[in-house]
Scaffold this motif. Structure first.
Motif, PDB file in Angstrom:
ATOM      1  N   THR A 154      -2.250  14.011  11.911  1.00  0.00           N
ATOM      2  CA  THR A 154      -0.880  14.642  12.390  1.00  0.00           C
ATOM      3  C   THR A 154      -0.706  15.867  11.093  1.00  0.00           C
ATOM      4  OG1 THR A 154      -0.139  12.573  13.455  1.00  0.00           O
ATOM      5  CG2 THR A 154       1.436  14.323  12.633  1.00  0.00           C
ATOM      6  N   ALA A 155      -0.891  15.643   9.917  1.00  0.00           N
ATOM      7  CA  ALA A 155      -0.533  16.556   8.991  1.00  0.00           C
ATOM      8  C   ALA A 155      -1.670  17.671   9.237  1.00  0.00           C
ATOM      9  CB  ALA A 155      -0.655  15.953   7.510  1.00  0.00           C
ATOM     10  N   LEU A 156      -3.061  17.492   9.336  1.00  0.00           N
ATOM     11  CA  LEU A 156      -3.789  18.737   9.615  1.00  0.00           C
ATOM     12  C   LEU A 156      -3.617  19.521  11.022  1.00  0.00           C
ATOM     13  CD1 LEU A 156      -6.514  20.123   8.752  1.00  0.00           C
ATOM     14  CD2 LEU A 156      -7.853  18.300  10.129  1.00  0.00           C
ATOM     15  N   TYR A 157      -3.096  18.812  11.998  1.00  0.00           N
ATOM     16  CA  TYR A 157      -2.676  19.377  12.996  1.00  0.00           C
ATOM     17  C   TYR A 157      -1.396  20.465  12.611  1.00  0.00           C
ATOM     18  CZ  TYR A 157      -0.994  19.794  18.027  1.00  0.00           C
ATOM     19  OH  TYR A 157      -0.644  20.187  19.374  1.00  0.00           O
ATOM     20  N   GLY A 158      -0.608  20.046  11.785  1.00  0.00           N
ATOM     21  CA  GLY A 158       0.449  21.089  11.412  1.00  0.00           C
ATOM     22  C   GLY A 158      -0.135  22.143  10.621  1.00  0.00           C
ATOM     23  N   VAL A 159      -1.124  21.754   9.666  1.00  0.00           N
ATOM     24  CA  VAL A 159      -1.980  22.926   9.009  1.00  0.00           C
ATOM     25  C   VAL A 159      -2.383  24.004   9.808  1.00  0.00           C
ATOM     26  CG1 VAL A 159      -3.783  23.240   7.164  1.00  0.00           C
ATOM     27  CG2 VAL A 159      -2.246  21.491   6.957  1.00  0.00           C
ATOM     28  N   ILE A 160      -3.041  23.528  10.951  1.00  0.00           N
ATOM     29  CA  ILE A 160      -3.744  24.444  11.905  1.00  0.00           C
ATOM     30  C   ILE A 160      -2.546  25.306  12.588  1.00  0.00           C
ATOM     31  CG2 ILE A 160      -4.998  24.511  14.017  1.00  0.00           C
ATOM     32  CD1 ILE A 160      -6.604  23.811  11.440  1.00  0.00           C
ATOM     33  N   LEU A 161      -1.469  24.368  12.986  1.00  0.00           N
ATOM     34  CA  LEU A 161      -0.475  25.224  13.717  1.00  0.00           C
ATOM     35  C   LEU A 161       0.260  26.475  12.768  1.00  0.00           C
ATOM     36  CD1 LEU A 161       1.286  22.537  15.758  1.00  0.00           C
ATOM     37  CD2 LEU A 161      -0.244  24.295  16.495  1.00  0.00           C
ATOM     38  N   LEU A 162       0.439  26.076  11.391  1.00  0.00           N
ATOM     39  CA  LEU A 162       0.727  27.053  10.155  1.00  0.00           C
ATOM     40  C   LEU A 162      -0.271  28.159  10.080  1.00  0.00           C
ATOM     41  CD1 LEU A 162       2.821  27.536   8.150  1.00  0.00           C
ATOM     42  CD2 LEU A 162       1.266  26.191   6.463  1.00  0.00           C
ATOM     43  N   MET A 163      -1.313  27.823  10.047  1.00  0.00           N
ATOM     44  CA  MET A 163      -2.418  28.918   9.884  1.00  0.00           C
ATOM     45  C   MET A 163      -2.235  29.716  11.102  1.00  0.00           C
ATOM     46  SD  MET A 163      -3.105  28.484   6.866  1.00  0.00           S
ATOM     47  CE  MET A 163      -4.216  29.760   6.522  1.00  0.00           C
ATOM     48  N   ALA A 164      -2.411  29.294  12.483  1.00  0.00           N
ATOM     49  CA  ALA A 164      -2.150  30.053  13.569  1.00  0.00           C
ATOM     50  C   ALA A 164      -0.935  31.040  13.620  1.00  0.00           C
ATOM     51  CB  ALA A 164      -2.321  28.954  14.803  1.00  0.00           C
ATOM     52  N   ALA A 165       0.230  30.435  13.232  1.00  0.00           N
ATOM     53  CA  ALA A 165       1.255  31.024  13.160  1.00  0.00           C
ATOM     54  C   ALA A 165       1.255  32.388  12.068  1.00  0.00           C
ATOM     55  CB  ALA A 165       2.530  30.152  12.678  1.00  0.00           C
ATOM     56  N   PHE A 166       0.629  32.005  10.689  1.00  0.00           N
ATOM     57  CA  PHE A 166       0.286  33.166   9.906  1.00  0.00           C
ATOM     58  C   PHE A 166      -0.627  34.162  10.367  1.00  0.00           C
ATOM     59  CE2 PHE A 166      -2.191  34.355   6.000  1.00  0.00           C
ATOM     60  CZ  PHE A 166      -0.863  34.986   5.386  1.00  0.00           C
ATOM     61  N   LYS A 174       9.936  33.637  11.934  1.00  0.00           N
ATOM     62  CA  LYS A 174      10.105  33.130  10.191  1.00  0.00           C
ATOM     63  C   LYS A 174      10.518  31.492  10.158  1.00  0.00           C
ATOM     64  CE  LYS A 174      11.410  37.543   8.719  1.00  0.00           C
ATOM     65  NZ  LYS A 174      12.671  38.410   8.570  1.00  0.00           N
ATOM     66  N   LEU A 175      11.130  31.059  11.193  1.00  0.00           N
ATOM     67  CA  LEU A 175      11.582  29.605  11.232  1.00  0.00           C
ATOM     68  C   LEU A 175      10.381  28.630  11.371  1.00  0.00           C
ATOM     69  CD1 LEU A 175      13.878  27.529  11.110  1.00  0.00           C
ATOM     70  CD2 LEU A 175      13.937  27.820  13.397  1.00  0.00           C
ATOM     71  N   SER A 176       9.377  29.334  12.469  1.00  0.00           N
ATOM     72  CA  SER A 176       8.231  28.358  12.823  1.00  0.00           C
ATOM     73  C   SER A 176       7.515  27.964  11.656  1.00  0.00           C
ATOM     74  CB  SER A 176       7.348  28.891  13.820  1.00  0.00           C
ATOM     75  OG  SER A 176       8.269  29.138  14.822  1.00  0.00           O
ATOM     76  N   PRO A 177       6.973  28.546  10.770  1.00  0.00           N
ATOM     77  CA  PRO A 177       6.184  28.273   9.670  1.00  0.00           C
ATOM     78  C   PRO A 177       6.844  27.268   8.611  1.00  0.00           C
ATOM     79  CG  PRO A 177       6.156  30.441   9.935  1.00  0.00           C
ATOM     80  CD  PRO A 177       6.941  30.020  10.933  1.00  0.00           C
ATOM     81  N   LEU A 178       8.020  27.719   8.595  1.00  0.00           N
ATOM     82  CA  LEU A 178       8.927  26.699   7.725  1.00  0.00           C
ATOM     83  C   LEU A 178       9.051  25.407   8.212  1.00  0.00           C
ATOM     84  CD1 LEU A 178      11.986  29.168   6.774  1.00  0.00           C
ATOM     85  CD2 LEU A 178       9.851  28.375   5.200  1.00  0.00           C
ATOM     86  N   LEU A 179       9.009  25.268   9.559  1.00  0.00           N
ATOM     87  CA  LEU A 179       9.366  23.921  10.107  1.00  0.00           C
ATOM     88  C   LEU A 179       7.956  23.339  10.181  1.00  0.00           C
ATOM     89  CD1 LEU A 179      11.470  24.662  13.338  1.00  0.00           C
ATOM     90  CD2 LEU A 179      11.899  23.144  11.348  1.00  0.00           C
ATOM     91  N   TYR A 180       6.864  24.005  10.120  1.00  0.00           N
ATOM     92  CA  TYR A 180       5.338  23.393  10.157  1.00  0.00           C
ATOM     93  C   TYR A 180       5.272  22.880   8.488  1.00  0.00           C
ATOM     94  CZ  TYR A 180       3.985  25.586  14.259  1.00  0.00           C
ATOM     95  OH  TYR A 180       4.074  26.237  15.706  1.00  0.00           O
ATOM     96  N   LEU A 181       5.847  23.724   7.656  1.00  0.00           N
ATOM     97  CA  LEU A 181       5.678  23.259   6.294  1.00  0.00           C
ATOM     98  C   LEU A 181       6.495  21.987   5.996  1.00  0.00           C
ATOM     99  CD1 LEU A 181       6.119  26.811   4.449  1.00  0.00           C
ATOM    100  CD2 LEU A 181       4.023  25.108   4.319  1.00  0.00           C
ATOM    101  N   ALA A 182       7.646  21.782   6.538  1.00  0.00           N
ATOM    102  CA  ALA A 182       8.239  20.469   6.582  1.00  0.00           C
ATOM    103  C   ALA A 182       7.491  19.366   7.254  1.00  0.00           C
ATOM    104  CB  ALA A 182       9.700  20.648   7.252  1.00  0.00           C
ATOM    105  N   ALA A 183       6.955  19.873   8.326  1.00  0.00           N
ATOM    106  CA  ALA A 183       6.165  18.535   9.332  1.00  0.00           C
ATOM    107  C   ALA A 183       4.935  18.030   8.479  1.00  0.00           C
ATOM    108  CB  ALA A 183       5.986  19.063  10.664  1.00  0.00           C
ATOM    109  N   ILE A 184       4.335  18.935   7.883  1.00  0.00           N
ATOM    110  CA  ILE A 184       3.009  18.589   7.175  1.00  0.00           C
ATOM    111  C   ILE A 184       3.202  17.132   6.233  1.00  0.00           C
ATOM    112  CG2 ILE A 184       0.990  19.274   5.839  1.00  0.00           C
ATOM    113  CD1 ILE A 184       1.412  22.101   7.282  1.00  0.00           C
ATOM    114  N   PRO A 185       4.248  17.457   5.328  1.00  0.00           N
ATOM    115  CA  PRO A 185       4.334  16.302   4.462  1.00  0.00           C
ATOM    116  C   PRO A 185       4.961  15.209   5.031  1.00  0.00           C
ATOM    117  CG  PRO A 185       5.666  18.059   3.807  1.00  0.00           C
ATOM    118  CD  PRO A 185       4.811  18.559   4.628  1.00  0.00           C
ATOM    119  N   ALA A 186       5.853  15.181   6.002  1.00  0.00           N
ATOM    120  CA  ALA A 186       6.565  14.357   6.837  1.00  0.00           C
ATOM    121  C   ALA A 186       5.666  13.453   7.599  1.00  0.00           C
ATOM    122  CB  ALA A 186       7.590  14.872   7.630  1.00  0.00           C
TER     123      ALA A 186
END
Length: 194
Positions: free
Chosen positions: A105-117, A147-159
Protein backbone atom coordinates in the motif's frame (compact mmCIF):
# COMPACT_ATOMS: atom_id res chain seq x y z
CA UNK A 1 8.59 18.30 -34.61
CA UNK A 2 4.81 17.87 -34.40
CA UNK A 3 3.07 16.32 -31.43
CA UNK A 4 1.15 13.53 -33.19
CA UNK A 5 3.80 10.85 -32.66
CA UNK A 6 4.13 11.78 -28.99
CA UNK A 7 0.36 11.54 -28.51
CA UNK A 8 0.08 8.25 -30.39
CA UNK A 9 3.00 6.70 -28.52
CA UNK A 10 1.66 7.83 -25.13
CA UNK A 11 -1.84 6.55 -25.93
CA UNK A 12 -0.38 3.19 -26.97
CA UNK A 13 1.73 2.85 -23.83
CA UNK A 14 -1.21 3.68 -21.56
CA UNK A 15 -3.40 1.17 -23.45
CA UNK A 16 -0.74 -1.51 -22.94
CA UNK A 17 -0.46 -0.65 -19.24
CA UNK A 18 -4.21 -1.13 -18.84
CA UNK A 19 -4.05 -4.40 -20.77
CA UNK A 20 -1.26 -5.71 -18.55
CA UNK A 21 -3.28 -4.75 -15.49
CA UNK A 22 -6.40 -6.60 -16.58
CA UNK A 23 -4.36 -9.72 -17.35
CA UNK A 24 -3.48 -9.86 -13.65
CA UNK A 25 -7.16 -10.63 -12.90
CA UNK A 26 -6.94 -14.43 -12.83
CA UNK A 27 -10.05 -16.46 -13.57
CA UNK A 28 -11.09 -18.69 -10.65
CA UNK A 29 -11.18 -22.44 -11.27
CA UNK A 30 -14.58 -22.89 -9.61
CA UNK A 31 -17.86 -21.92 -11.26
CA UNK A 32 -19.58 -20.37 -8.25
CA UNK A 33 -19.95 -16.74 -7.27
CA UNK A 34 -18.23 -17.56 -3.99
CA UNK A 35 -15.08 -18.32 -6.01
CA UNK A 36 -14.93 -14.63 -6.92
CA UNK A 37 -14.74 -13.49 -3.28
CA UNK A 38 -10.92 -13.89 -2.98
CA UNK A 39 -10.55 -11.76 -6.11
CA UNK A 40 -12.44 -8.81 -4.62
CA UNK A 41 -9.36 -6.94 -3.26
CA UNK A 42 -7.54 -7.45 -6.55
CA UNK A 43 -10.56 -6.23 -8.50
CA UNK A 44 -11.10 -3.17 -6.28
CA UNK A 45 -7.46 -2.19 -6.65
CA UNK A 46 -7.72 -2.75 -10.41
CA UNK A 47 -10.68 -0.36 -10.55
CA UNK A 48 -8.77 2.30 -8.60
CA UNK A 49 -5.69 1.95 -10.81
CA UNK A 50 -7.83 1.96 -13.97
CA UNK A 51 -9.39 5.23 -12.80
CA UNK A 52 -5.94 6.70 -12.13
CA UNK A 53 -4.69 5.71 -15.58
CA UNK A 54 -7.84 7.15 -17.12
CA UNK A 55 -7.27 10.42 -15.27
CA UNK A 56 -3.68 10.62 -16.49
CA UNK A 57 -4.69 9.75 -20.04
CA UNK A 58 -7.46 12.38 -20.04
CA UNK A 59 -5.35 15.17 -18.54
CA UNK A 60 -2.34 14.26 -20.69
CA UNK A 61 -4.59 14.51 -23.75
CA UNK A 62 -5.82 17.97 -22.72
CA UNK A 63 -2.32 19.15 -21.85
CA UNK A 64 -0.90 18.09 -25.22
CA UNK A 65 -3.60 20.13 -26.97
CA UNK A 66 -1.68 23.21 -25.86
CA UNK A 67 1.54 22.01 -27.52
CA UNK A 68 2.41 23.13 -31.04
CA UNK A 69 5.93 21.74 -31.35
CA UNK A 70 7.68 19.01 -29.41
CA UNK A 71 11.29 19.35 -28.36
CA UNK A 72 13.68 16.82 -26.87
CA UNK A 73 13.01 17.92 -23.29
CA UNK A 74 9.30 17.31 -23.73
CA UNK A 75 9.96 13.85 -25.17
CA UNK A 76 12.15 12.89 -22.19
CA UNK A 77 9.75 14.37 -19.65
CA UNK A 78 6.93 12.40 -21.29
CA UNK A 79 8.97 9.18 -21.14
CA UNK A 80 9.66 9.88 -17.46
CA UNK A 81 5.90 10.06 -16.83
CA UNK A 82 5.25 6.88 -18.82
CA UNK A 83 7.94 5.08 -16.82
CA UNK A 84 6.15 5.72 -13.52
CA UNK A 85 2.76 4.91 -15.02
CA UNK A 86 4.17 1.61 -16.34
CA UNK A 87 4.85 0.52 -12.74
CA UNK A 88 1.19 0.83 -11.77
CA UNK A 89 0.31 -2.75 -12.88
CA UNK A 90 3.03 -4.16 -10.63
CA UNK A 91 2.02 -2.25 -7.50
CA UNK A 92 -1.66 -2.81 -8.28
CA UNK A 93 -1.15 -6.58 -8.42
CA UNK A 94 1.09 -6.64 -5.34
CA UNK A 95 -1.31 -4.54 -3.28
CA UNK A 96 -4.41 -6.47 -4.34
CA UNK A 97 -2.76 -9.88 -4.01
CA UNK A 98 -1.72 -9.04 -0.44
CA UNK A 99 -5.09 -7.57 0.58
CA UNK A 100 -3.83 -4.00 0.95
CA UNK A 101 -0.96 -4.89 3.30
CA UNK A 102 1.24 -2.06 4.59
CA UNK A 103 4.32 -2.29 2.34
CA UNK A 104 2.44 -2.76 -0.97
CA UNK A 105 0.00 0.00 0.00
CA UNK A 106 2.87 2.36 0.79
CA UNK A 107 4.69 1.50 -2.44
CA UNK A 108 1.47 2.14 -4.36
CA UNK A 109 1.54 5.66 -2.89
CA UNK A 110 5.20 6.11 -3.82
CA UNK A 111 4.43 5.23 -7.44
CA UNK A 112 1.45 7.60 -7.47
CA UNK A 113 3.64 10.33 -5.94
CA UNK A 114 6.36 9.82 -8.54
CA UNK A 115 3.81 9.81 -11.38
CA UNK A 116 2.38 13.09 -10.06
CA UNK A 117 5.89 14.55 -9.87
CA UNK A 118 6.65 13.33 -13.41
CA UNK A 119 3.42 14.90 -14.69
CA UNK A 120 4.41 18.19 -13.03
CA UNK A 121 7.85 18.01 -14.71
CA UNK A 122 6.20 17.42 -18.10
CA UNK A 123 3.85 20.33 -17.48
CA UNK A 124 6.75 22.62 -16.50
CA UNK A 125 8.81 21.48 -19.50
CA UNK A 126 5.96 22.31 -21.87
CA UNK A 127 5.46 25.71 -20.24
CA UNK A 128 9.19 26.47 -20.48
CA UNK A 129 9.19 25.52 -24.18
CA UNK A 130 6.17 27.74 -24.87
CA UNK A 131 7.55 30.81 -23.16
CA UNK A 132 6.02 33.49 -20.93
CA UNK A 133 2.72 33.62 -22.80
CA UNK A 134 2.18 29.88 -22.55
CA UNK A 135 -1.42 28.79 -22.98
CA UNK A 136 -0.75 25.92 -20.59
CA UNK A 137 0.64 28.30 -17.96
CA UNK A 138 -2.51 30.42 -18.21
CA UNK A 139 -4.69 27.31 -18.00
CA UNK A 140 -2.90 25.74 -15.04
CA UNK A 141 -2.95 28.91 -12.96
CA UNK A 142 -2.24 28.22 -9.30
CA UNK A 143 -2.85 24.47 -9.82
CA UNK A 144 -4.30 23.76 -6.39
CA UNK A 145 -5.22 20.15 -7.20
CA UNK A 146 -1.78 19.58 -8.65
CA UNK A 147 -0.15 20.82 -5.45
CA UNK A 148 -2.57 19.10 -3.08
CA UNK A 149 -2.30 15.63 -4.63
CA UNK A 150 1.42 15.03 -3.83
CA UNK A 151 0.87 16.29 -0.30
CA UNK A 152 -1.93 13.77 0.15
CA UNK A 153 0.27 10.99 -1.23
CA UNK A 154 3.01 12.01 1.20
CA UNK A 155 0.48 11.65 4.04
CA UNK A 156 -0.82 8.30 2.75
CA UNK A 157 2.57 6.59 2.44
CA UNK A 158 3.42 6.53 6.18
CA UNK A 159 -0.27 6.06 7.05
CA UNK A 160 -0.14 2.71 5.24
CA UNK A 161 2.08 1.37 8.03
CA UNK A 162 -0.39 2.38 10.76
CA UNK A 163 -3.86 2.08 9.20
CA UNK A 164 -3.98 0.86 5.61
CA UNK A 165 -7.57 1.96 5.21
CA UNK A 166 -6.52 5.59 5.76
CA UNK A 167 -3.94 5.35 2.98
CA UNK A 168 -6.46 3.64 0.70
CA UNK A 169 -9.03 6.32 1.51
CA UNK A 170 -6.53 9.04 0.60
CA UNK A 171 -5.79 7.34 -2.75
CA UNK A 172 -9.53 7.21 -3.47
CA UNK A 173 -9.92 10.86 -2.39
CA UNK A 174 -7.19 12.04 -4.79
CA UNK A 175 -8.77 10.03 -7.61
CA UNK A 176 -12.13 11.62 -6.86
CA UNK A 177 -10.53 15.09 -6.93
CA UNK A 178 -9.32 14.44 -10.47
CA UNK A 179 -12.19 12.27 -11.74
CA UNK A 180 -14.05 15.18 -13.27
CA UNK A 181 -12.08 16.15 -16.38
CA UNK A 182 -9.96 19.24 -15.92
CA UNK A 183 -11.70 22.07 -17.78
CA UNK A 184 -8.96 24.67 -17.24
CA UNK A 185 -7.32 24.02 -20.60
CA UNK A 186 -10.64 24.12 -22.46
CA UNK A 187 -11.42 27.46 -20.80
CA UNK A 188 -7.97 28.80 -21.70
CA UNK A 189 -8.55 27.91 -25.37
CA UNK A 190 -11.96 29.59 -25.26
CA UNK A 191 -10.51 32.74 -23.65
CA UNK A 192 -7.73 32.79 -26.23
CA UNK A 193 -10.26 32.73 -29.06
CA UNK A 194 -12.24 35.66 -27.59
Amino acid sequence: MGKNRLEAFSDGVIAIIITIMVLELKVPHADTLAALRPLLPIFLNYVLSFVYLGIYWNNHHHMLHTVQHVRGGILWANLHLLFWLSLIPFVTAWMGENHFAAAPTALYGVILLMAAFAYWILQRTIIAAQGRDSLLKAAVGRDLKGKLSPLLYLAAIPAAFFEQWIADGIYVLVALLWLVPDRRIERAFKNQDN
